[in-house]
Design a protein around this motif. Structure first.
Motif, PDB file in Angstrom:
ATOM      1  N   ASN A 425      27.196 -53.882   8.718  1.00 57.69           N
ATOM      2  CA  ASN A 425      27.803 -55.357   9.292  1.00 57.69           C
ATOM      3  C   ASN A 425      28.370 -55.905   8.489  1.00 57.69           C
ATOM      4  N   VAL A 426      28.765 -57.191   8.885  1.00 58.78           N
ATOM      5  CA  VAL A 426      29.604 -58.098   8.286  1.00 58.78           C
ATOM      6  C   VAL A 426      29.146 -58.501   6.674  1.00 58.78           C
ATOM      7  N   PHE A 427      27.705 -58.402   6.485  1.00 62.72           N
ATOM      8  CA  PHE A 427      27.472 -58.836   5.116  1.00 62.72           C
ATOM      9  C   PHE A 427      27.746 -57.471   4.370  1.00 62.72           C
ATOM     10  N   THR A 428      27.557 -56.280   4.784  1.00 63.81           N
ATOM     11  CA  THR A 428      27.654 -55.155   4.034  1.00 63.81           C
ATOM     12  C   THR A 428      29.320 -55.281   3.502  1.00 63.81           C
ATOM     13  N   PHE A 429      30.199 -55.131   4.484  1.00 66.61           N
ATOM     14  CA  PHE A 429      31.561 -55.395   3.995  1.00 66.61           C
ATOM     15  C   PHE A 429      31.670 -56.459   2.999  1.00 66.61           C
ATOM     16  N   ASN A 430      31.134 -57.948   3.223  1.00 63.88           N
ATOM     17  CA  ASN A 430      31.709 -58.768   2.404  1.00 63.88           C
ATOM     18  C   ASN A 430      30.858 -58.790   1.000  1.00 63.88           C
ATOM     19  N   MET A 431      29.745 -58.129   0.966  1.00 65.54           N
ATOM     20  CA  MET A 431      29.280 -57.716  -0.360  1.00 65.54           C
ATOM     21  C   MET A 431      30.402 -56.839  -1.251  1.00 65.54           C
ATOM     22  N   LEU A 432      30.867 -55.891  -0.531  1.00 68.41           N
ATOM     23  CA  LEU A 432      31.766 -54.828  -1.225  1.00 68.41           C
ATOM     24  C   LEU A 432      32.882 -55.633  -1.688  1.00 68.41           C
ATOM     25  N   ILE A 433      33.610 -56.286  -0.640  1.00 74.83           N
ATOM     26  CA  ILE A 433      34.931 -57.033  -0.888  1.00 74.83           C
ATOM     27  C   ILE A 433      34.771 -57.977  -1.859  1.00 74.83           C
ATOM     28  N   HIS A 449      38.509 -54.015   3.684  1.00 78.69           N
ATOM     29  CA  HIS A 449      38.765 -54.829   5.033  1.00 78.69           C
ATOM     30  C   HIS A 449      39.387 -54.014   6.385  1.00 78.69           C
ATOM     31  N   ARG A 450      40.255 -53.242   5.926  1.00 78.73           N
ATOM     32  CA  ARG A 450      41.012 -52.568   6.991  1.00 78.73           C
ATOM     33  C   ARG A 450      40.181 -51.545   7.663  1.00 78.73           C
ATOM     34  N   LYS A 451      38.965 -50.850   6.767  1.00 81.13           N
ATOM     35  CA  LYS A 451      38.253 -50.111   7.445  1.00 81.13           C
ATOM     36  C   LYS A 451      37.050 -51.005   8.385  1.00 81.13           C
ATOM     37  N   MET A 452      36.755 -52.430   7.953  1.00 81.97           N
ATOM     38  CA  MET A 452      35.867 -53.327   8.558  1.00 81.97           C
ATOM     39  C   MET A 452      36.672 -53.392   9.936  1.00 81.97           C
ATOM     40  N   VAL A 453      38.040 -53.578   9.917  1.00 78.94           N
ATOM     41  CA  VAL A 453      38.673 -54.051  11.095  1.00 78.94           C
ATOM     42  C   VAL A 453      38.847 -52.798  12.187  1.00 78.94           C
ATOM     43  N   LYS A 454      38.820 -51.395  11.726  1.00 80.37           N
ATOM     44  CA  LYS A 454      38.618 -50.297  12.644  1.00 80.37           C
ATOM     45  C   LYS A 454      37.526 -50.267  13.082  1.00 80.37           C
ATOM     46  N   LYS A 455      36.243 -50.629  12.235  1.00 76.96           N
ATOM     47  CA  LYS A 455      35.118 -50.835  13.047  1.00 76.96           C
ATOM     48  C   LYS A 455      34.665 -52.011  14.169  1.00 76.96           C
ATOM     49  N   GLY A 456      35.814 -52.525  14.404  1.00 81.22           N
ATOM     50  CA  GLY A 456      35.529 -53.659  15.449  1.00 81.22           C
ATOM     51  C   GLY A 456      35.393 -55.063  15.022  1.00 81.22           C
ATOM     52  N   SER A 457      35.370 -55.171  13.620  1.00 77.59           N
ATOM     53  CA  SER A 457      35.070 -56.726  13.134  1.00 77.59           C
ATOM     54  C   SER A 457      36.135 -57.064  12.077  1.00 77.59           C
ATOM     55  N   CYS A 458      36.910 -58.022  12.377  1.00 74.30           N
ATOM     56  CA  CYS A 458      37.717 -58.759  11.341  1.00 74.30           C
ATOM     57  C   CYS A 458      37.180 -59.260  10.198  1.00 74.30           C
ATOM     58  N   GLY A 459      35.707 -59.803  10.441  1.00 75.80           N
ATOM     59  CA  GLY A 459      35.103 -60.307   9.522  1.00 75.80           C
ATOM     60  C   GLY A 459      34.782 -61.779   9.735  1.00 75.80           C
ATOM     61  N   ASN A 460      34.698 -62.384   8.771  1.00 76.78           N
ATOM     62  CA  ASN A 460      34.290 -64.050   9.129  1.00 76.78           C
ATOM     63  C   ASN A 460      34.990 -64.757   7.950  1.00 76.78           C
TER      64      ASN A 460
END
Length: 728
Positions: A425-433, A449-460
């Motif tokens: 989820n967004v928290f997972t990506f945010n922690m790594l970023i 972040h690009r991987k996050m976008v490919k998964k359908g979420s641009c983040g917050n």
């Protein structure tokens, strides 16, 4: 709503033999289907019967039958939709509804009701209103049951005020809201923290002749308790008692939990005793509330007494009780004790839940015990529990906090293994970023972040805040501006933290005009700059030499309800002394006293350094005396500044006195201070016996010194042979 085909014809090992034969022949329309319509009806209904319901198989059979033009009856189609909705398989229910209406099977009242529930679950309550119109079109009466489903959908998806409008509209129409309607809305208002409106609705329902029940009161009191409004909760209880309402164990549990969570354990105990005095038996939930409250306050002995009382009354602590204890121990910084409690829990035959494991993992990671956390993870997997996204997020945070970002990345990649197959989820990506940006690994952070976008979420906004900070730290202004544009294009509203990151970044890159512009823009958008923002901008202005602007900003802080701290004063004292404005320095020192702020070691160091450079040696020596009197030990940098000042005046006596003071204080000499001492001796001492004047210093040197004091003194002797040297 875009729906992908959920089921494709395939062999399924759990289908009955006739269904298997049907599926086997799906690929050849020329082969007759050896199943009768009656068998199909029977199988569809039997697959939906409890306790061994097999809803997925039922839906697969339904779609397969339609593929061969074998249409179940109107009753069976609608039965299937209704059964799936009741079991909360809303996605499956919608797939059946869509397919049956596509072949002109008209929906029943139950199917339309189910469709409204599907839209509520899919967070599309507005589409539920459209189905209400379809209900009327089909000639059915819109009753309170239908409207309650719509209310539930609105409340679940943040439309509590629309739900309030609907319930009032119901009162004006032929459909009168019932107790379920009001309870649904009161629950929604409480969860949205609209407690004033929830209490007002309670009065409205009474005026409409619909009297609250235990669910109403418990829901409202739970909302008040969670908001810390315990007095109002008790007033409501008293009002309900006067109307003949008897509090039950659930209501008492809510109040006990509320008082304990808000730190009033004594009142929680009083209510517990009051409940027992009324003959109401405590249950595991009530006991757990007390145990949790005691654990939060670190009263472990009392918590153990409550656990013993539970055992005496034949009530065994459940997973919630143990989880509360483990949570309390972790919050008290006793995660290793929590591990022991987990083992005891297992020994007692109580199965820990994912929440239990995650609470313990979080506690261990917060204390930096990441290795122990992974031991618990292995234990969790051995017990047959599947790690969820919270588990992975907790462990990744622990690794990132310890600076082990590469290990966190490995753990992240393992989420996509077939064995785990978890969606981050967004928290997972945010922690790594965040972890990567902190280490300056911007390129890798951008890839994540690009991987996050490919998964359908641009983040917050948090995602973009971290990336903006990473870009500015790396000096990549173009990339930072592109990110800023994305923030605005995506509709994110920059917060105070966003502006703080930008102001700090541009200040560090010495692009002060942009930083000042952002500071002004921040206030234009109604955001109050934080103390950090003022300090950052003032420090940059002082470095640039724009002292008047820095002074103006400093004076503005008081008007902006942002009191300056010791960092603010140290910044201004340094900048003002650098400009030679002694009068304002005195004003600053007086203001510090008025505010009750004590100078710290940096304040004195700044004063001594700047005053020494300006030749104000009496003031510098006075500052040194005050520093020592305040309990601070001057470091080599302080003495270095003062020695240089004394050397420029050629004050040999003062230099020797200061050297003796340094030796008495046990100052550790580094290469820089030794060099300064030797320079002072060269400039100030001619034809004198150095052996008689110099003190004996501690032999050690500070870390990083590449040459010893004796070696430097020998070099001095070689260049000045007339000096009589005494080695340190």
């Amino acid at each position: 709503m875009v729906l992908k085909p959920l089921f494709k014809p395939h062999l399924h090992p759990h289908l009955p033999s006739q269904s298997l034969y049907l599926c086997f022949n799906l690929f050849s329309s020329s082969i007759p289907i050896p199943i009768s319509p009656n068998d199909l009806e029977t199988q569809l209904r039997s697959l939906c019967q409890k306790p061994n319901s097999q809803f997925t198989e039922a839906v697969s059979l339904f779609h397969s039958a339609l593929d061969f033009n074998l249409l179940p009856s109107w009753a069976t189609c609608n039965f299937l939709v209704d059964a799936l909705a009741r079991s909360r398989n809303y996605g499956l229910a919608f797939s059946v509804y869509r397919r049956m209406t596509h072949v002109d099977v008209l929906p029943s009242f139950g199917s339309l009701s189910a469709l409204i529930e599907c839209f509520a679950d899919a967070q599309k309550p507005q589409l539920g209103f459209g189905v209400v119109g379809l209900v009327l079109k089909r000639g059915f009466t819109v009753n309170v049951f239908i409207m309650n489903i719509v209310l539930k959908g609105l409340c679940r998806n943040g439309g509590v005020f629309e739900a309030m409008g609907l319930i009032r509209e119901m009162g004006r129409k032929s459909v009168s809201p019932d107790i379920v309607s009001y309870n649904t809305l009161i629950n929604g208002l409480c969860k949205a923290k609209k407690l004033k409106e929830a209490v007002g609705l309670l009065l409205e329902m009474e005026a409409a002749g619909c009297f609250p029940n235990s669910v109403t009161c418990t829901t409202l009191m739970d909302g008040l308790c969670k908001d810390g409004r315990m007095d109002e909760a008790m007033e409501l209880l008293e009002a309900m008692k006067k109307k003949g309402f008897d509090a039950d164990v659930v209501l008492y549990g809510t109040l006990i939990s509320g008082f304990c969570n808000n730190g009033n354990l004594d009142r929680g105990k009083e209510l517990f005793d009051e409940m027992l005095g009324k003959g109401i038996s405590a249950n595991v939930v009530t006991y757990s509330c007390l145990v949790h409250g005691l654990c939060r306050l670190g009263q472990w002995k009392e918590a153990n007494t409550v656990l013993n009382a539970m055992a005496e009354h034949g009530i065994h602590p459940d997973v919630v009780t143990y989880t509360g204890l483990i949570d309390g121990l972790c919050k008290d910084g006793r995660a290793t004790h929590a591990m022991d409690l987990l083992n005891l829990m297992v020994e007692k035959g109580e199965e820990p839940s994912n929440v239990t494991y995650n609470v313990l993992l979080s506690g261990l990671c917060k204390e930096g015990l990441v290795i122990d956390a992974f031991k618990i993870l292995r234990m969790m997997i051995e017990k047959g529990k599947k790690a969820d996204v919270v588990t992975y997020n907790t462990l990744m945070k622990g690794l990132c906090d310890k600076g082990k970002v590469d290990e966190a990345l490995k753990l992240f990649n393992s989420m996509f293994d077939n064995e785990n197959c978890l969606e981050p989820n967004v928290f997972t990506f945010n922690m790594l970023i965040g972890g990567l940006c902190k280490e300056g690994r911007l390129t890798k952070a951008v890839k994540i972040h690009r991987k996050m976008v490919k998964k359908g979420s641009c983040g917050n906004l948090v995602t973009y805040n971290m990336l903006l900070g990473g870009c500015l730290k790396a000096g990549k202004i173009k990339e930072a501006m592109e990110l800023w544009k994305q923030v605005l294009d995506l509709g994110f509203v920059p917060n105070s933290f966003t502006y703080s990151i930008l102001i700090d970044g541009f200040c560090k890159m010495r692009m002060l005009n942009i930083a000042k512009g952002l500071f002004c823009e921040m206030r234009t958008h109604g955001l109050n700059p934080a103390l950090f923002d003022y300090n950052t901008l003032m420090a940059s202005l002082c470095k640039e030499g724009s002292l008047e602007q820095a002074k103006s900003l400093f004076q503005e802080m008081g008007n902006a309800n942002c009191e300056p701290d010791i960092i603010s004063f140290n910044t201004m004292i340094d900048g003002t002394l650098k400009a030679g404005d002694f009068q304002f320095v005195k004003e600053l020192q007086m203001k510090m006293v008025e505010m009750g702020l004590r100078p710290d070691a940096l304040t004195f160091s700044t004063l001594i350094n700047r005053l020494s450079k300006l030749g104000e040696l009496d003031e510098a020596k006075s500052a040194l005396e005050r520093m020592v009197a305040s309990g601070f030990t001057p470091d080599a940098l302080v003495y270095d500044s003062l020695l240089k000042g004394l050397s420029s005046k050629g004050d040999t006596t003062e230099i020797i006195n200061l050297l003796h003071q340094m030796a008495a204080k046990g100052t550790v000499l580094d290469r820089k201070i030794v060099s300064t001492i030797l320079t002072c001796l060269c400039h100030s001492i001619q034809e004198v016996d150095v052996m008689e004047l110099l003190p004996t210093f501690f032999q050690g040197t500070s870390e990083g010194a590449s040459i010893s004091c004796n070696e430097l003194l020998m070099q001095l002797h070689q260049s000045h042979p007339k000096l009589q040297l005494h080695p340190f």
